[in-house]
Design an enzyme around this catalytic site. Structure first.
Site, PDB file in Angstrom:
ATOM      1  N   HIS A 205       0.693  -1.318  -0.028  1.00  0.00           N
ATOM      2  CA  HIS A 205      -0.002   0.011  -0.068  1.00  0.00           C
ATOM      3  C   HIS A 205       0.871   1.205   0.125  1.00  0.00           C
ATOM      4  O   HIS A 205       0.305   2.348  -0.161  1.00  0.00           O
ATOM      5  CB  HIS A 205      -0.976  -0.006   1.146  1.00  0.00           C
ATOM      6  CG  HIS A 205      -0.306   0.431   2.503  1.00  0.00           C
ATOM      7  ND1 HIS A 205       0.553  -0.346   3.342  1.00  0.00           N
ATOM      8  CD2 HIS A 205      -0.243   1.538   3.128  1.00  0.00           C
ATOM      9  CE1 HIS A 205       0.938   0.215   4.382  1.00  0.00           C
ATOM     10  NE2 HIS A 205       0.393   1.146   4.365  1.00  0.00           N
TER      11      HIS A 205
HETATM   12  C1  UD1 Z   1      -2.236   5.404   5.882  1.00  0.00           C
HETATM   13  C2  UD1 Z   1      -0.958   5.734   6.772  1.00  0.00           C
HETATM   14  C3  UD1 Z   1       0.110   4.610   6.588  1.00  0.00           C
HETATM   15  C4  UD1 Z   1      -0.472   3.346   6.993  1.00  0.00           C
HETATM   16  C5  UD1 Z   1      -1.682   3.048   6.454  1.00  0.00           C
HETATM   17  C6  UD1 Z   1      -2.418   1.706   6.975  1.00  0.00           C
HETATM   18  C7  UD1 Z   1      -0.494   8.311   6.595  1.00  0.00           C
HETATM   19  C8  UD1 Z   1       0.456   9.181   5.773  1.00  0.00           C
HETATM   20  N1  UD1 Z   1      -0.390   7.014   5.903  1.00  0.00           N
HETATM   21  O1  UD1 Z   1      -2.180   5.212   4.582  1.00  0.00           O
HETATM   22  O2  UD1 Z   1       1.136   5.044   7.405  1.00  0.00           O
HETATM   23  O3  UD1 Z   1       0.613   2.375   7.032  1.00  0.00           O
HETATM   24  O4  UD1 Z   1      -2.713   3.890   6.636  1.00  0.00           O
HETATM   25  O5  UD1 Z   1      -3.738   1.496   6.479  1.00  0.00           O
HETATM   26  O6  UD1 Z   1      -1.038   8.621   7.721  1.00  0.00           O
HETATM   27  N2  UD1 Z   1      -9.502   4.579   2.284  1.00  0.00           N
HETATM   28  C9  UD1 Z   1     -10.836   3.663   2.465  1.00  0.00           C
HETATM   29  N3  UD1 Z   1     -11.430   3.444   3.651  1.00  0.00           N
HETATM   30  C10 UD1 Z   1     -10.948   4.008   4.750  1.00  0.00           C
HETATM   31  C11 UD1 Z   1      -9.675   4.820   4.770  1.00  0.00           C
HETATM   32  C12 UD1 Z   1      -9.076   5.112   3.377  1.00  0.00           C
HETATM   33  O7  UD1 Z   1     -11.462   3.527   1.292  1.00  0.00           O
HETATM   34  O8  UD1 Z   1     -11.446   3.662   5.879  1.00  0.00           O
HETATM   35  C13 UD1 Z   1      -9.118   4.792   0.969  1.00  0.00           C
HETATM   36  C14 UD1 Z   1      -9.197   6.514   0.531  1.00  0.00           C
HETATM   37  O9  UD1 Z   1      -9.624   6.096  -0.659  1.00  0.00           O
HETATM   38  C15 UD1 Z   1      -7.910   6.840   0.841  1.00  0.00           C
HETATM   39  C16 UD1 Z   1      -6.997   5.633   0.582  1.00  0.00           C
HETATM   40  O10 UD1 Z   1      -7.689   4.617   1.326  1.00  0.00           O
HETATM   41  O11 UD1 Z   1      -7.825   8.049  -0.016  1.00  0.00           O
HETATM   42  C17 UD1 Z   1      -5.760   6.023   1.497  1.00  0.00           C
HETATM   43  O12 UD1 Z   1      -5.911   6.298   2.893  1.00  0.00           O
HETATM   44  P1  UD1 Z   1      -5.276   7.228   3.738  1.00  0.00           P
HETATM   45  O13 UD1 Z   1      -5.638   7.351   5.014  1.00  0.00           O
HETATM   46  O14 UD1 Z   1      -4.917   8.601   2.979  1.00  0.00           O
HETATM   47  O15 UD1 Z   1      -3.735   6.357   3.671  1.00  0.00           O
HETATM   48  P2  UD1 Z   1      -3.220   4.948   3.763  1.00  0.00           P
HETATM   49  O16 UD1 Z   1      -2.661   4.783   2.339  1.00  0.00           O
HETATM   50  O17 UD1 Z   1      -4.291   4.169   4.185  1.00  0.00           O
END
Ligand code: UD1
Length: 375
Positions: A205
């Protein structure tokens, strides 16, 4: 002592679970829980609260997804009035996600001491958003709890005062050990039609691996090649889902990859515990495979958790397709070796941390340090 704990994303939930359980054992502590809402859906959040037996948050900031600046700013904006109202004695943050750094900045600017659990880890790669979050959070925290000795060395090198650093062990290990009977009861391996010891688990990821379609395709092609030797099971993170052409829960036998939706904590640990090997770009999974004694190949050029290499099962191999296949096949040829967990990864980290928080509070030390910094 009012301790306001802040969580936002999936790995935070695992870390806060043993800490809250320990805090609730002490009548002198009033633990409050704030969920920033960085992760918000059932698969990434609610299921983790239920399986890790985390009480419902006292506050949910509902920030949701967004760019780094938007996400960080929204946590700060929404947390500040809450901190002014709740006036905690301490704010506790875990890990390295955007919610971690946002909460730490907001608290210290209000003169509230901050404790950072999982401090001092460094990949020395500032292109990783998590590395920026780690460096900034550590620079402004009053109490720093480290999981390995290298983390203490990193902090000392950055000028952090030695008496603020505490080697407490690893709360991820606490969570894994405390829930062992429950993940051992999971039927995920059988339900997925896998044979214990004869499959690999993949997670990906990190933006560096998945945001550029050319990089992602190359890595997945290597994993498909490995998949000709043993099935590779891939629970897909929501960040990766829109970039994948393979449908979820479809065997995709020709491609050697079995894509699943994101799994809950118990099923995911169960799946890893019986795997022949795990391939990942996650931080926490390097630690969990070390605890489980399952070989781990880290698909990155660096690790901020070197103890998983020196004491554990981890090898950091980068993302060159040939290397991924060769290293994967090498593990299939090796006999599994027993490893002892790293020092203090013994299930008692939360106990040590909470004891230290109480001692520091009673001695009036954290408050004094923060006030000095504000003079
Ligand atoms: C975040 C953390 C990373 C951690 C990871 C675990 C930061 C910078 N990154 O990355 O360190 O390892 O979480 O998962 O804080 N989304 C969903 N449902 C959710 C949450 C997110 O569909 O409940 C999707 C959204 O489209 C979003 C994408 O996942 O844009 C990424 O989520 P985001 O929290 O921005 O970063 P992660 O890649 O999950």
């Amino acid at each position: 002592m009012i301790i306001l704990n802040v969580v936002g994303a999936r790995p935070n939930f695992v870390k806060i679970s043993p800490l809250l359980r320990e805090m609730r054992r002490h009548a002198a502590i009033v633990p409050l829980l704030v969920h920033t809402g960085q992760h918000y859906d059932d698969a990434m959040s609610d299921r983790f609260f239920a399986q890790l037996e985390i009480p419902a948050p006292d506050y949910n900031l509902g920030v949701g997804s967004g760019s780094h600046a938007v996400q960080t700013a929204e946590v700060m904006r929404r947390l500040e009035p809450l901190l002014i109202e709740a006036r905690p004695d301490l704010v506790l943050v875990v890990g390295d996600v955007n919610s971690t750094v946002a909460a730490a900045i907001t608290a210290v600017k209000l003169g509230i001491p901050v404790a950072h659990v999982e401090a001092g880890l460094r990949s020395f790669d500032r292109s990783m958003p998590e590395e920026i979050n780690r460096v900034l959070t550590d620079a402004i925290s009053d109490l720093l709890f480290v999981t390995e000795e290298t983390a203490r060395e990193n902090l000392l090198r950055e000028g952090v005062a030695g008496d603020t650093i505490h080697f407490a062990g690893n709360v991820m290990a606490d969570a894994l050990l405390a829930s062992r009977p429950r993940w051992q009861a999971s039927r995920i391996v059988e339900q997925t039609g896998l044979v214990p010891g004869r499959y690999a688990v993949l997670t990906l990821h990190r933006p560096a691996n998945v945001d550029d379609p050319a990089v992602l395709d190359e890595v997945l092609a290597a994993l498909q090649e490995l998949g000709r030797h043993l099935p590779v099971v891939f629970p897909v993170h929501p960040r990766v889902r829109p970039r994948l052409s393979i449908p979820e829960a479809a065997p995709g036998a020709d491609r050697g990859l079995l894509c699943l939706p994101p799994l809950g904590y118990l099923d995911f640990i169960a799946l890893m515990s019986r795997a022949r090997l795990v391939l990942t770009d996650s931080g926490g999974i390097q630690e969990e495979t070390t605890m489980l004694g399952v070989p781990c190949l880290t698909l990155r050029d660096t690790t901020e958790r070197p103890v998983t290499v020196s004491h554990g099962t981890n090898r950091v191999i980068g993302t060159r397709p040939r290397t991924i296949v060769d290293e994967g096949l090498r593990i299939l040829d090796e006999s599994p070796r027993a490893v002892a967990p790293p020092p203090l990864w013994d299930g008692c980290a939360a106990h040590r941390i909470v004891r230290t928080l109480l001692d520091e509070h009673l001695a009036g030390r954290t408050r004094a340090r923060t006030q000095r910094a504000h003079v």
